[in-house]
Design a protein around this motif. Structure first.
Motif, mmCIF file in Angstrom:
data_model
loop_
_atom_site.group_PDB
_atom_site.id
_atom_site.type_symbol
_atom_site.label_atom_id
_atom_site.label_comp_id
_atom_site.label_asym_id
_atom_site.label_seq_id
_atom_site.Cartn_x
_atom_site.Cartn_y
_atom_site.Cartn_z
ATOM 1 N N LEU A 342 -44.308 30.697 -21.767
ATOM 2 C CA LEU A 342 -45.783 30.266 -21.964
ATOM 3 C C LEU A 342 -46.771 30.906 -21.060
ATOM 4 C CD1 LEU A 342 -48.071 28.756 -23.737
ATOM 5 C CD2 LEU A 342 -48.002 27.293 -21.812
ATOM 6 N N CYS A 343 -47.733 31.877 -20.927
ATOM 7 C CA CYS A 343 -48.696 32.016 -20.029
ATOM 8 C C CYS A 343 -49.981 31.110 -20.112
ATOM 9 C CB CYS A 343 -49.350 33.469 -20.337
ATOM 10 S SG CYS A 343 -50.893 33.837 -19.336
ATOM 11 N N SER A 344 -50.107 30.062 -19.169
ATOM 12 C CA SER A 344 -50.851 28.954 -19.163
ATOM 13 C C SER A 344 -52.572 29.495 -19.096
ATOM 14 C CB SER A 344 -50.380 28.095 -18.282
ATOM 15 O OG SER A 344 -50.274 28.460 -17.080
ATOM 16 N N CYS A 345 -52.488 30.639 -18.611
ATOM 17 C CA CYS A 345 -53.873 31.428 -18.810
ATOM 18 C C CYS A 345 -54.186 31.706 -19.921
ATOM 19 C CB CYS A 345 -53.919 32.600 -17.779
ATOM 20 S SG CYS A 345 -53.428 32.346 -16.175
ATOM 21 N N CYS A 346 -53.709 32.306 -20.749
ATOM 22 C CA CYS A 346 -54.320 32.654 -22.288
ATOM 23 C C CYS A 346 -53.724 32.009 -23.269
ATOM 24 C CB CYS A 346 -54.373 34.146 -22.181
ATOM 25 S SG CYS A 346 -52.745 35.116 -22.477
ATOM 26 N N GLY A 347 -52.321 31.417 -23.185
ATOM 27 C CA GLY A 347 -51.541 30.955 -24.167
ATOM 28 C C GLY A 347 -50.657 31.730 -25.059
ATOM 29 N N GLU A 348 -50.411 32.942 -24.596
ATOM 30 C CA GLU A 348 -49.740 33.955 -25.134
ATOM 31 C C GLU A 348 -48.205 33.568 -24.709
ATOM 32 O OE1 GLU A 348 -50.678 36.413 -26.704
ATOM 33 O OE2 GLU A 348 -49.032 37.881 -26.743
ATOM 34 N N LYS A 349 -47.340 33.961 -25.856
ATOM 35 C CA LYS A 349 -46.054 33.453 -25.716
ATOM 36 C C LYS A 349 -45.383 34.775 -25.307
ATOM 37 C CE LYS A 349 -41.914 32.055 -28.496
ATOM 38 N NZ LYS A 349 -41.482 32.410 -29.655
ATOM 39 N N VAL A 360 -44.862 38.600 -16.622
ATOM 40 C CA VAL A 360 -46.239 39.638 -16.798
ATOM 41 C C VAL A 360 -46.584 39.226 -18.063
ATOM 42 C CG1 VAL A 360 -46.954 41.776 -16.815
ATOM 43 C CG2 VAL A 360 -44.950 41.229 -15.515
ATOM 44 N N CYS A 361 -47.806 39.003 -18.217
ATOM 45 C CA CYS A 361 -48.707 38.632 -19.392
ATOM 46 C C CYS A 361 -49.135 39.803 -19.777
ATOM 47 C CB CYS A 361 -49.408 37.471 -19.439
ATOM 48 S SG CYS A 361 -50.478 37.107 -20.930
ATOM 49 N N PRO A 362 -48.661 40.392 -21.069
ATOM 50 C CA PRO A 362 -49.350 41.709 -21.516
ATOM 51 C C PRO A 362 -50.709 41.417 -22.088
ATOM 52 C CG PRO A 362 -47.977 40.581 -22.989
ATOM 53 C CD PRO A 362 -47.687 39.735 -22.110
ATOM 54 N N LYS A 363 -51.071 40.224 -22.299
ATOM 55 C CA LYS A 363 -52.486 40.175 -22.861
ATOM 56 C C LYS A 363 -53.532 39.886 -21.738
ATOM 57 C CE LYS A 363 -54.790 37.575 -26.583
ATOM 58 N NZ LYS A 363 -55.125 36.146 -27.129
ATOM 59 N N CYS A 364 -53.207 38.906 -20.771
ATOM 60 C CA CYS A 364 -54.315 38.780 -19.765
ATOM 61 C C CYS A 364 -54.101 39.469 -18.314
ATOM 62 C CB CYS A 364 -54.693 37.363 -19.682
ATOM 63 S SG CYS A 364 -53.192 36.206 -18.793
ATOM 64 N N GLY A 365 -52.660 39.791 -18.262
ATOM 65 C CA GLY A 365 -52.366 40.511 -17.025
ATOM 66 C C GLY A 365 -51.688 39.618 -16.020
HETATM 67 ZN ZN LIG Z 1 -51.877 35.515 -20.387
#
Ligand SMILES: [Zn+2]
Length: 411
Positions: A342-349, A360-365
């Motif tokens: 989980l990316c706890s910044c934006c909720g991306e899995k 590395v979160c592809p959505k929020c970086g």
């Molecule tokens: Zn994220």
């Protein structure tokens, strides 16, 4: 005093002690017997105590296998003369002369509680075998402080049945305590060395409960990672000497004397690395005392089976886990929390492979070291998901995450 009066008195004393114990904590101090300072007689007495205890244990076990005997009716006074098998499996009659009466009683109690334990497990539907005959007795209970054992000075301890006090290391740990109650002790024979492990009750210190929360991630690459970024590594590698011994053992014939001798040697030389692992776990536990610790109930057993094999065997994760679980300030989250993904910044899995070490979160970086990220997420779950420590199933976790990140997570 009649017997009844005596029994009532014992019960009262017991109840009073139990009440006192609720305000105390229990600690065990292990002191090593200085074998090179023992005289010939003492060495003989120590050795024979364990030999006699083994004979006695096997003798009682043998009796219990005959259905005509009710061993629960046995008293230790019935056991002055017993039989045992010698090297060539001949029956030999002996009279026990090294074990004190209290020691005999504790061997007897030990086997009773083993049998009861097995019976209980069977009742609970567990698959249990039966008790086996033993080749070594390793721990003799010294029930009563100042009777079965007595601390004489800062390096001498008297054991019932051994004439002269034994010289030991480590008693000052106990004597330096401001206030303590001695409970039972155990005389231990481990890898050919002798120890006395003394149970001590001390008064609870009135400490404030910790308020700071810290997450802890246990892994194979780095043993322990904390959410504040600290990492601790403990890899105790097997020494060449140990490896050699292990190879030799595997070549020996099963059940042979040589194999037995080598195994004993191996256990003794391996004890050092075990001690180092224990030490590491204790030090870590000491650091974590000042925090509310959030950890995840990962399945170590499955790990060792599938993915990491030996790394875990040599690691210490199991030790750390069991120490932490006993700590009242530890919160254990279900293994279903997606702490790595989980990316706890934006909720991306984010799906991650095992060898990828950076999240590395592809959505929020958002970018973070894999283990630190996981540890931080555990704290995040605890803070943001109500009753996180009580949630056990994945569906509920998903529901809660959907509330926080509407239609993002797992979508
Ligand atoms: Zn994220």
């Amino acid at each position: 005093m009649t017997n009844i009066e005596k029994n009532i008195k014992i019960k009262e004393t017991y109840a009073a002690t139990m009440l006192k114990r609720t305000s105390q904590i229990c600690r065990v101090f292990t002191c090593k017997v200085q074998y090179n300072h023992l005289n010939k007689q003492q060495r003989q007495q120590l050795k024979m105590m364990f030999v006699e205890a083994k004979w006695m244990y096997n003798y009682i076990l043998n009796l219990s296998q005959d259905n005509n005997n009710d061993i629960f009716k046995l008293k230790y006074t019935d056991l002055n003369n017993i039989t045992h098998l010698d090297k060539d499996k001949n029956i030999v009659n002996v009279s026990l002369q090294y074990l004190s009466s209290q020691m005999k009683q504790s061997v007897l109690d030990g086997i009773f509680s083993n049998i009861r334990g097995l019976a209980k497990a069977r009742e609970a539907g567990l698959k249990v075998g039966k008790l086996n005959f033993i080749s070594e007795y390793t721990s003799i209970n010294l029930k009563q402080a100042n009777v079965s054992y007595k601390i004489i000075s800062k390096n001498r301890i008297k054991i019932q049945g051994i004439k002269k006090p034994l010289r030991v290391n480590g008693l000052e740990q106990i004597l330096s305590l401001s206030d303590y109650d001695l409970a039972n002790a155990k005389l231990i024979n481990k890898y050919g060395d002798y120890y006395v492990a003394i149970t001590v009750y001390t008064n609870k210190e009135n400490k404030n409960k910790p308020t700071e929360i810290i997450g802890i991630d246990l892994g194979c690459q780095t043993s322990v990672t904390l959410s504040d970024g600290r990492k601790f590594n403990c890899r105790v590698e097997e020494s060449e000497y140990c490896k050699n011994l292990r190879r030799k053992i595997s070549r020996c014939k099963k059940g042979s004397n040589n194999r037995y001798r080598l195994k004993k040697k191996y256990r003794k030389s391996n004890a050092k690395s075990i001690n180092r692992k224990n030490d590491f776990a204790r030090q870590l536990n000491h650091i974590l005392k000042n925090y509310i610790v959030v950890m995840q109930d990962e399945q170590l057993q499955q790990w060792s089976r599938y993915r990491h094999g030996k790394a875990i065997q040599q690691g210490i994760l199991g030790r750390i886990k069991s120490l932490l679980k006993n700590n009242e300030n530890t919160i254990v989250l279900s293994k279903w929390f997606p702490s790595t993904k989980l990316c706890s910044c934006c909720g991306e899995k984010v799906e991650m492979k095992l060898h990828e070490r950076v999240f590395v979160c592809p959505k929020c970086g958002y970018m973070e070291d894999r283990d630190i990220h996981a540890a931080k997420n555990m704290v995040w779950f605890y803070k943001n998901i109500p009753y996180a420590e009580h949630i056990q199933d994945f569906a509920e976790i998903k529901n809660q995450l959907d509330v926080i990140f509407p239609s993002v997570f797992l979508s």
